[in-house]
Design a protein around this motif. Structure first.
Motif, PDB file in Angstrom:
ATOM      1  N   GLN A 108       6.763   0.943 -15.119  1.00  0.00           N
ATOM      2  CA  GLN A 108       7.653   1.320 -16.218  1.00  0.00           C
ATOM      3  C   GLN A 108       8.278   2.695 -15.960  1.00  0.00           C
ATOM      4  O   GLN A 108       7.639   3.596 -15.409  1.00  0.00           O
ATOM      5  N   THR A 109       9.529   2.859 -16.370  1.00  0.00           N
ATOM      6  CA  THR A 109      10.189   4.157 -16.217  1.00  0.00           C
ATOM      7  C   THR A 109       9.558   5.201 -17.135  1.00  0.00           C
ATOM      8  O   THR A 109       9.534   6.379 -16.792  1.00  0.00           O
ATOM      9  N   PHE A 110       9.058   4.771 -18.283  1.00  0.00           N
ATOM     10  CA  PHE A 110       8.379   5.703 -19.186  1.00  0.00           C
ATOM     11  C   PHE A 110       7.050   6.093 -18.554  1.00  0.00           C
ATOM     12  O   PHE A 110       6.253   5.241 -18.157  1.00  0.00           O
ATOM     13  N   SER A 111       6.808   7.394 -18.463  1.00  0.00           N
ATOM     14  CA  SER A 111       5.608   7.849 -17.769  1.00  0.00           C
ATOM     15  C   SER A 111       4.769   8.837 -18.564  1.00  0.00           C
ATOM     16  O   SER A 111       3.692   9.235 -18.101  1.00  0.00           O
ATOM     17  N   ASN A 112       5.209   9.223 -19.754  1.00  0.00           N
ATOM     18  CA  ASN A 112       4.480  10.245 -20.494  1.00  0.00           C
ATOM     19  C   ASN A 112       3.366   9.617 -21.334  1.00  0.00           C
ATOM     20  O   ASN A 112       3.386   9.637 -22.566  1.00  0.00           O
ATOM     21  N   TYR A 113       2.402   9.047 -20.624  1.00  0.00           N
ATOM     22  CA  TYR A 113       1.278   8.419 -21.300  1.00  0.00           C
ATOM     23  C   TYR A 113      -0.021   8.743 -20.578  1.00  0.00           C
ATOM     24  O   TYR A 113      -0.038   9.158 -19.412  1.00  0.00           O
ATOM     25  N   THR A 114      -1.120   8.566 -21.308  1.00  0.00           N
ATOM     26  CA  THR A 114      -2.457   8.575 -20.729  1.00  0.00           C
ATOM     27  C   THR A 114      -2.990   7.159 -20.830  1.00  0.00           C
ATOM     28  O   THR A 114      -2.831   6.509 -21.868  1.00  0.00           O
ATOM     29  N   CYS A 115      -3.595   6.676 -19.772  1.00  0.00           N
ATOM     30  CA  CYS A 115      -4.111   5.310 -19.762  1.00  0.00           C
ATOM     31  C   CYS A 115      -5.633   5.348 -19.614  1.00  0.00           C
ATOM     32  O   CYS A 115      -6.158   5.978 -18.693  1.00  0.00           O
ATOM     33  N   TYR A 116      -6.320   4.688 -20.536  1.00  0.00           N
ATOM     34  CA  TYR A 116      -7.772   4.538 -20.445  1.00  0.00           C
ATOM     35  C   TYR A 116      -8.091   3.061 -20.214  1.00  0.00           C
ATOM     36  O   TYR A 116      -7.759   2.210 -21.047  1.00  0.00           O
ATOM     37  N   ILE A 117      -8.711   2.775 -19.096  1.00  0.00           N
ATOM     38  CA  ILE A 117      -9.201   1.427 -18.849  1.00  0.00           C
ATOM     39  C   ILE A 117     -10.627   1.372 -19.380  1.00  0.00           C
ATOM     40  O   ILE A 117     -11.506   2.108 -18.923  1.00  0.00           O
ATOM     41  N   LEU A 118     -10.841   0.531 -20.377  1.00  0.00           N
ATOM     42  CA  LEU A 118     -12.138   0.412 -21.020  1.00  0.00           C
ATOM     43  C   LEU A 118     -12.931  -0.674 -20.297  1.00  0.00           C
ATOM     44  O   LEU A 118     -12.667  -1.870 -20.452  1.00  0.00           O
ATOM     45  N   LEU A 156       2.544  -2.175 -15.720  1.00  0.00           N
ATOM     46  CA  LEU A 156       2.572  -0.966 -16.550  1.00  0.00           C
ATOM     47  C   LEU A 156       3.019   0.232 -15.728  1.00  0.00           C
ATOM     48  O   LEU A 156       3.880   1.017 -16.165  1.00  0.00           O
ATOM     49  N   TYR A 157       2.455   0.402 -14.547  1.00  0.00           N
ATOM     50  CA  TYR A 157       2.760   1.563 -13.721  1.00  0.00           C
ATOM     51  C   TYR A 157       4.201   1.583 -13.223  1.00  0.00           C
ATOM     52  O   TYR A 157       4.715   2.633 -12.829  1.00  0.00           O
ATOM     53  N   ALA A 214       0.830  -1.213   0.000  1.00  0.00           N
ATOM     54  CA  ALA A 214       0.000   0.000   0.000  1.00  0.00           C
ATOM     55  C   ALA A 214       0.861   1.258   0.000  1.00  0.00           C
ATOM     56  O   ALA A 214       0.569   2.231  -0.710  1.00  0.00           O
ATOM     57  N   LYS A 215       1.938   1.257   0.779  1.00  0.00           N
ATOM     58  CA  LYS A 215       2.814   2.431   0.836  1.00  0.00           C
ATOM     59  C   LYS A 215       3.588   2.592  -0.464  1.00  0.00           C
ATOM     60  O   LYS A 215       3.860   3.716  -0.895  1.00  0.00           O
ATOM     61  N   HIS A 216       3.947   1.467  -1.078  1.00  0.00           N
ATOM     62  CA  HIS A 216       4.628   1.562  -2.371  1.00  0.00           C
ATOM     63  C   HIS A 216       3.697   2.153  -3.418  1.00  0.00           C
ATOM     64  O   HIS A 216       4.121   2.991  -4.225  1.00  0.00           O
ATOM     65  N   ARG A 217       2.433   1.772  -3.403  1.00  0.00           N
ATOM     66  CA  ARG A 217       1.475   2.337  -4.350  1.00  0.00           C
ATOM     67  C   ARG A 217       1.315   3.839  -4.118  1.00  0.00           C
ATOM     68  O   ARG A 217       1.196   4.611  -5.077  1.00  0.00           O
ATOM     69  N   LYS A 218       1.305   4.251  -2.870  1.00  0.00           N
ATOM     70  CA  LYS A 218       1.204   5.679  -2.561  1.00  0.00           C
ATOM     71  C   LYS A 218       2.426   6.421  -3.091  1.00  0.00           C
ATOM     72  O   LYS A 218       2.302   7.504  -3.682  1.00  0.00           O
ATOM     73  N   TRP A 219       3.608   5.832  -2.882  1.00  0.00           N
ATOM     74  CA  TRP A 219       4.842   6.449  -3.394  1.00  0.00           C
ATOM     75  C   TRP A 219       4.797   6.529  -4.908  1.00  0.00           C
ATOM     76  O   TRP A 219       5.110   7.571  -5.497  1.00  0.00           O
ATOM     77  N   ARG A 220       4.391   5.440  -5.571  1.00  0.00           N
ATOM     78  CA  ARG A 220       4.384   5.406  -7.042  1.00  0.00           C
ATOM     79  C   ARG A 220       3.406   6.429  -7.595  1.00  0.00           C
ATOM     80  O   ARG A 220       3.697   7.095  -8.596  1.00  0.00           O
ATOM     81  N   TYR A 221       2.247   6.568  -6.956  1.00  0.00           N
ATOM     82  CA  TYR A 221       1.274   7.566  -7.408  1.00  0.00           C
ATOM     83  C   TYR A 221       1.881   8.969  -7.335  1.00  0.00           C
ATOM     84  O   TYR A 221       1.778   9.755  -8.272  1.00  0.00           O
ATOM     85  N   VAL A 272      11.891  -2.711 -16.673  1.00  0.00           N
ATOM     86  CA  VAL A 272      11.219  -1.425 -16.448  1.00  0.00           C
ATOM     87  C   VAL A 272      11.476  -0.435 -17.586  1.00  0.00           C
ATOM     88  O   VAL A 272      10.769   0.560 -17.712  1.00  0.00           O
ATOM     89  N   MET A 273      12.456  -0.721 -18.432  1.00  0.00           N
ATOM     90  CA  MET A 273      12.780   0.166 -19.555  1.00  0.00           C
ATOM     91  C   MET A 273      12.088  -0.242 -20.857  1.00  0.00           C
ATOM     92  O   MET A 273      12.279   0.404 -21.884  1.00  0.00           O
ATOM     93  N   ASP A 274      11.296  -1.293 -20.853  1.00  0.00           N
ATOM     94  CA  ASP A 274      10.738  -1.825 -22.100  1.00  0.00           C
ATOM     95  C   ASP A 274       9.938  -0.786 -22.882  1.00  0.00           C
ATOM     96  O   ASP A 274      10.121  -0.631 -24.099  1.00  0.00           O
ATOM     97  N   LEU A 275       9.033  -0.089 -22.220  1.00  0.00           N
ATOM     98  CA  LEU A 275       8.203   0.884 -22.935  1.00  0.00           C
ATOM     99  C   LEU A 275       9.045   2.058 -23.439  1.00  0.00           C
ATOM    100  O   LEU A 275       8.790   2.596 -24.521  1.00  0.00           O
ATOM    101  N   THR A 276      10.060   2.426 -22.667  1.00  0.00           N
ATOM    102  CA  THR A 276      10.985   3.473 -23.104  1.00  0.00           C
ATOM    103  C   THR A 276      11.681   3.070 -24.395  1.00  0.00           C
ATOM    104  O   THR A 276      11.807   3.865 -25.340  1.00  0.00           O
TER     105      THR A 276
END
Length: 408
Positions: free
Chosen positions: A273-283, A270-271, A224-231, A340-344
């Protein structure tokens, strides 16, 4: 006149760590500084601190009656320094790290001798365990130095500044203080460097305790704390791009009829990943928005939910892709990113690719990238786990799923 101010926030800390940290600061080769120790709701630490500082006139103690967090403690300390005439250079130190004798001298000299545009300097550091044993070999330190020496623009992708730094008070006064815990330092560097240049000093000037008993890094072992940090980490970068007018480069479309452990693992993957310049839509394709309810707790500042009840996956994708304004689109499948660099890597390679390349992806063994060319056979089936040019994805959906989309 004293021109250097240092803040040390102190909460609960092992006495041995606090002693080593404070003695290392007081024993610096550069002695003309003011140290503000902010005891943040831990009165039991004060007797030891007073014993260590004795009658040192350079040190001032400020106490909070209850714990308010690192960011507030830092703001309290720097407010004290801002009220002192002559303070031009600032840094803060942790109560569990050890600072080498020339820590202050080296970085202050770099700021003094630097150009007027230079406002932040930072150095390399050695990581140590709870017993003070070095964790990085010389080869690992060389890799770290190379990583930290990246240009300023890379700060938007990752916190290359690290834990050893100093900056000009005149630059700090142009922005609000510390906030956005637990990434208060990274968020601060992003805002600060919008008003100044920064410079790397490729030498180790301190020992950084990794996962020490009361450290933030130790607390982040909890999910839970890791998710808070990542957010917060994603939010700092997201806000910086918005301030700078930088649009997202990729839209991630994740169509889901149901949630579960495997879906959560894919989203977390996905979250990370080091690459962060994206918008994510969960359909959300469920009839009752169950997917939205289940996954909204795993928050991300650039993720939104779109409800397409009962829709086929391809229909939802086709409708969703119409609203995309980013140059690239990615539809996650069952294959997790291995690194973690795959999307980059996928993004960087598509940026260099000629227009006739529709998309790229990792081969099954993850050893190399494959490419899909317009109007030619592709050895890869489907559209998942593949970085498409957005218009190419639209064309692919029209070509392969026209019947399904028409009935949807």
């Amino acid at each position: 006149m004293v021109d250097l101010g240092v803040v040390m926030p102190v909460y609960k800390q092992k006495p041995a760590f606090l002693t080593a940290a404070l003695e290392s600061v007081l024993g610096q080769t550069f002695q003309k500084f003011k140290l503000i120790i902010v005891i943040d709701g831990a009165p039991e630490m004060e007797p030891l601190i007073r014993e260590l500082i004795q009658s040192d006139s350079r040190v001032q103690i400020v106490s909070h009656t209850f714990n308010q967090g690192v960011a507030t403690a830092l703001n309290t300390g720097f407010a004290q320094l801002y009220s002192m005439p002559g303070i031009q250079y600032l840094t803060w130190v942790s109560s569990d790290n050890i600072y080498y004798p020339k820590f202050l001298e080296t970085m202050r000299n770099a700021l003094v001798k630097g150009s007027p545009e230079l406002g932040l300097v930072y150095s390399s550091f050695q990581s140590v365990d709870n017993e003070g044993r070095p964790l990085n070999s010389e080869q690992q330190l060389a890799t770290q130095r190379q990583y930290q020496s990246q240009p300023k623009v890379k700060l938007l992708d990752t916190s290359i500044v690290g834990v050893s730094f100093m900056y000009k008070a005149e630059c700090a006064k142009k922005i609000d203080g510390y906030g956005l815990e637990p990434v208060e330092d990274y968020d601060y560097w992003l805002r600060l460097t919008e008003h100044c240049e920064m410079k790397y000093i490729p030498v180790e000037l301190m020992d950084y305790r990794v996962n020490s008993t009361f450290s933030v890094s130790a607390a982040l072992q909890d999910t839970a704390k890791h998710r808070k940090w990542r957010y917060a980490y994603h939010l700092a970068r997201h806000q910086a791009r918005m301030r700078r007018g930088i649009p997202p480069s990729i839209t991630v479309l994740l169509p889901l009829k149901e949630s579960g452990a495997q879906v959560i693992e894919r989203l977390e993957n996905l979250y990370e990943q080091t690459f962060s310049n994206y918008t994510c839509y969960i359909l959300d394709l469920s009839a009752d928005m169950r997917v939205t309810a289940d996954l909204s707790g795993i928050s991300h500042p650039a993720t939104d939910f779109k409800w397409y009840p009962y829709a086929a996956v391809e229909t939802a994708l086709f409708h969703a892709v119409q609203m995309i304004q980013t140059p690239y689109c990615f539809v996650p499948g069952d294959i997790l990113f291995r690194d973690v660099m795959d999307l980059t890597v996928l993004f960087n390679e598509m940026e260099k690719a000629p227009p006739l390349i529709m998309s790229n992806y990792y081969t099954a063994d993850h050893s190399q990238l494959g490419y899909r060319f317009a109007s030619t056979f592709s050895p890869k089936e489907g559209l998942h786990d593949e970085l498409f040019r957005t218009q190419s994805l639209v064309n692919y959906l029209k070509e392969h799923f026209a019947g399904v989309m028409g009935s949807g």
